[in-house]
Scaffold this motif. Structure first.
Motif, short mmCIF file in Angstrom:
data_model
loop_
_atom_site.label_atom_id
_atom_site.label_comp_id
_atom_site.label_asym_id
_atom_site.label_seq_id
_atom_site.Cartn_x
_atom_site.Cartn_y
_atom_site.Cartn_z
N ALA A 98 0.84 -1.20 0.00
CA ALA A 98 0.00 0.00 0.00
C ALA A 98 0.87 1.25 0.00
CB ALA A 98 -0.90 -0.01 1.23
N ALA A 99 0.39 2.29 -0.66
CA ALA A 99 1.13 3.56 -0.68
C ALA A 99 1.21 4.11 0.74
CB ALA A 99 0.42 4.54 -1.60
N SER A 100 2.40 4.63 1.09
CA SER A 100 2.60 5.17 2.43
C SER A 100 1.75 6.42 2.61
CB SER A 100 4.08 5.49 2.64
OG SER A 100 4.25 6.11 3.89
N GLU A 101 0.93 6.42 3.66
CA GLU A 101 0.08 7.57 3.95
C GLU A 101 0.55 8.31 5.19
OE1 GLU A 101 -3.94 6.29 4.18
OE2 GLU A 101 -4.01 5.55 2.12
N GLY A 102 1.66 7.83 5.80
CA GLY A 102 2.15 8.49 6.99
C GLY A 102 1.05 8.54 8.06
N ILE A 103 0.90 9.71 8.71
CA ILE A 103 -0.17 9.89 9.70
C ILE A 103 -1.25 10.83 9.15
CG2 ILE A 103 1.31 9.40 11.67
CD1 ILE A 103 1.63 12.39 12.11
N GLY A 104 -1.14 11.18 7.89
CA GLY A 104 -2.13 12.03 7.23
C GLY A 104 -1.69 12.32 5.81
N MET A 105 -2.65 12.44 4.89
CA MET A 105 -2.29 12.69 3.49
C MET A 105 -3.40 13.50 2.84
SD MET A 105 -1.47 9.91 0.46
CE MET A 105 -3.17 9.34 0.38
N ALA A 106 -3.02 14.32 1.85
CA ALA A 106 -4.00 15.12 1.10
C ALA A 106 -3.48 15.39 -0.29
CB ALA A 106 -4.30 16.43 1.83
N ASP A 107 -4.42 15.55 -1.23
CA ASP A 107 -4.06 15.90 -2.61
C ASP A 107 -3.89 17.41 -2.73
OD1 ASP A 107 -4.19 13.26 -3.52
OD2 ASP A 107 -6.36 13.39 -3.85
N GLY A 108 -3.14 17.80 -3.76
CA GLY A 108 -2.90 19.23 -3.98
C GLY A 108 -3.82 19.79 -5.06
N GLU A 109 -3.83 21.11 -5.17
CA GLU A 109 -4.61 21.78 -6.21
C GLU A 109 -4.08 21.42 -7.60
OE1 GLU A 109 -4.16 25.87 -5.27
OE2 GLU A 109 -5.49 25.82 -3.52
N GLN A 110 -2.78 21.24 -7.69
CA GLN A 110 -2.17 20.85 -8.97
C GLN A 110 -2.30 19.34 -9.14
OE1 GLN A 110 1.73 22.59 -9.68
NE2 GLN A 110 2.41 20.78 -10.82
N THR A 118 4.43 13.05 7.99
CA THR A 118 5.19 11.92 8.51
C THR A 118 5.37 11.97 10.03
OG1 THR A 118 7.24 13.14 8.04
CG2 THR A 118 6.45 11.63 6.35
N ASP A 119 5.26 13.17 10.65
CA ASP A 119 5.42 13.25 12.10
C ASP A 119 4.89 14.57 12.61
OD1 ASP A 119 6.14 12.36 14.61
OD2 ASP A 119 8.25 13.00 14.44
N LEU A 120 4.36 14.56 13.83
CA LEU A 120 3.90 15.77 14.53
C LEU A 120 4.19 15.53 16.01
CD1 LEU A 120 2.58 18.54 14.25
CD2 LEU A 120 0.35 17.44 14.55
N LYS A 121 5.26 16.14 16.50
CA LYS A 121 5.79 15.77 17.81
C LYS A 121 6.01 16.97 18.72
CE LYS A 121 9.83 13.38 19.79
NZ LYS A 121 11.13 12.72 19.48
N ARG A 122 5.66 16.78 19.99
CA ARG A 122 5.91 17.80 21.01
C ARG A 122 7.37 17.72 21.47
NH1 ARG A 122 0.94 19.38 23.59
NH2 ARG A 122 -0.80 17.99 23.04
N GLY A 123 7.88 18.84 21.94
CA GLY A 123 9.23 18.84 22.50
C GLY A 123 9.81 20.24 22.61
N GLY A 124 10.33 20.57 23.83
CA GLY A 124 10.97 21.87 24.05
C GLY A 124 10.02 23.05 23.95
N GLY A 125 8.74 22.84 24.27
CA GLY A 125 7.76 23.92 24.23
C GLY A 125 7.24 24.21 22.83
N THR A 126 7.62 23.40 21.86
CA THR A 126 7.12 23.59 20.48
C THR A 126 6.54 22.29 19.95
OG1 THR A 126 9.27 23.05 19.49
CG2 THR A 126 8.86 25.37 20.01
N LEU A 127 5.91 22.42 18.80
CA LEU A 127 5.33 21.26 18.10
C LEU A 127 5.98 21.22 16.71
CD1 LEU A 127 3.11 19.08 18.56
CD2 LEU A 127 1.53 20.59 17.34
N THR A 128 6.72 20.15 16.43
CA THR A 128 7.45 20.04 15.17
C THR A 128 6.67 19.19 14.16
OG1 THR A 128 9.57 20.22 16.32
CG2 THR A 128 9.61 19.35 14.07
N LEU A 129 6.41 19.80 13.00
CA LEU A 129 5.71 19.13 11.91
C LEU A 129 6.73 18.71 10.84
CD1 LEU A 129 3.08 18.42 10.25
CD2 LEU A 129 3.24 20.76 9.32
#
Length: 229
Positions: A98-110, A118-129
């Motif tokens: 199956a195609a990798s969908e990570g933890i979320g996927m969306a199509d573009g306008e083009q 691929t990741d959304l993680k807390r750490g050091g008072g910030t949230l890294t996408l």
């Protein structure tokens, strides 16, 4: 000229031919017990030659034909049962990955473009996408100012990405430093056809009770319920 007459004469093993017995066969009832049929000699009239008729006959008999080789029957392969009740063994197949969908996927306008979270993680008072943009189209994905928000310094960056907390109705923007440079991918070249580009951005950390959030990337469909870890 006709050949000389040949007369057959059985010979007893105890008896020798007389001088005139080569011309005529002498055989009577009184000699029946003494006749040896294992040998039959014929004398040629007018000559002293004798011929063993039984030996000549045995030599002229044709040799027995060799026995024909017995053909070994070739075993017939068993036929597959094609009745309705029989089931053929299934061919071993491997499912396509199956195609990798990570933890979320969306199509573009083009057409032919998509983004995968691929990741959304807390750490050091910030949230890294962390995310990847795929360009499966036949044209470039231009960056330039398309993904840049007003008020940020720099060029070709992804400062226009933001997060939406639907429960508290709060919006989170990309973190910036004292010189208005974003804490995100910057100086990104156009994404060429049939290539992909890994990117990132940092946001203020939401409260601990916020476990999922919507990620909005310009020119792509918003991705709801992306889990935070």
């Amino acid at each position: 000229m006709w050949p000389p007459a040949v007369q057959a004469m059985p010979i007893s093993p105890c008896r020798s031919l007389g001088p005139r017995e080569g011309h005529r066969l002498r055989y009577g009832p009184q000699n029946r017990r003494h006749v040896n049929y294992s040998q039959m000699v014929a004398a040629i009239e007018g000559s002293g030659e004798k011929i063993d008729l039984l030996a000549a006959s045995s030599q002229e008999q044709p040799a027995a034909a060799p026995a024909a080789a017995i053909a070994t029957p070739t075993p017939t392969p068993a036929l597959a049962d094609t009745s309705a009740g029989a089931s053929a063994p299934a061919a071993a197949t491997s499912p396509a990955p199956a195609a990798s969908e990570g933890i979320g996927m969306a199509d573009g306008e083009q057409t032919g473009t998509r983004v995968v979270i691929t990741d959304l993680k807390r750490g050091g008072g910030t949230l890294t996408l962390k995310f990847t943009i795929y360009n499966d189209s036949s044209t470039d994905i231009a960056t330039g100012y398309r993904f840049k928000a007003d008020g940020y310094a720099g060029f070709r960056n992804f400062s226009a990405i933001h997060l939406l907390d639907g429960i508290s109705r709060k919006e989170y923007f990309v973190v910036e430093d004292s010189e208005n440079h974003c804490a995100c991918s910057d100086g990104v070249d156009d994404i060429k056809p049939k290539t992909q580009q890994s990117l990132w951005a940092k946001f203020p950390e939401p409260p601990d009770n916020v476990q999922k959030i919507t990620v909005a990337i310009p020119h792509f469909i918003p991705i709801d319920d992306v889990p935070i870890r």
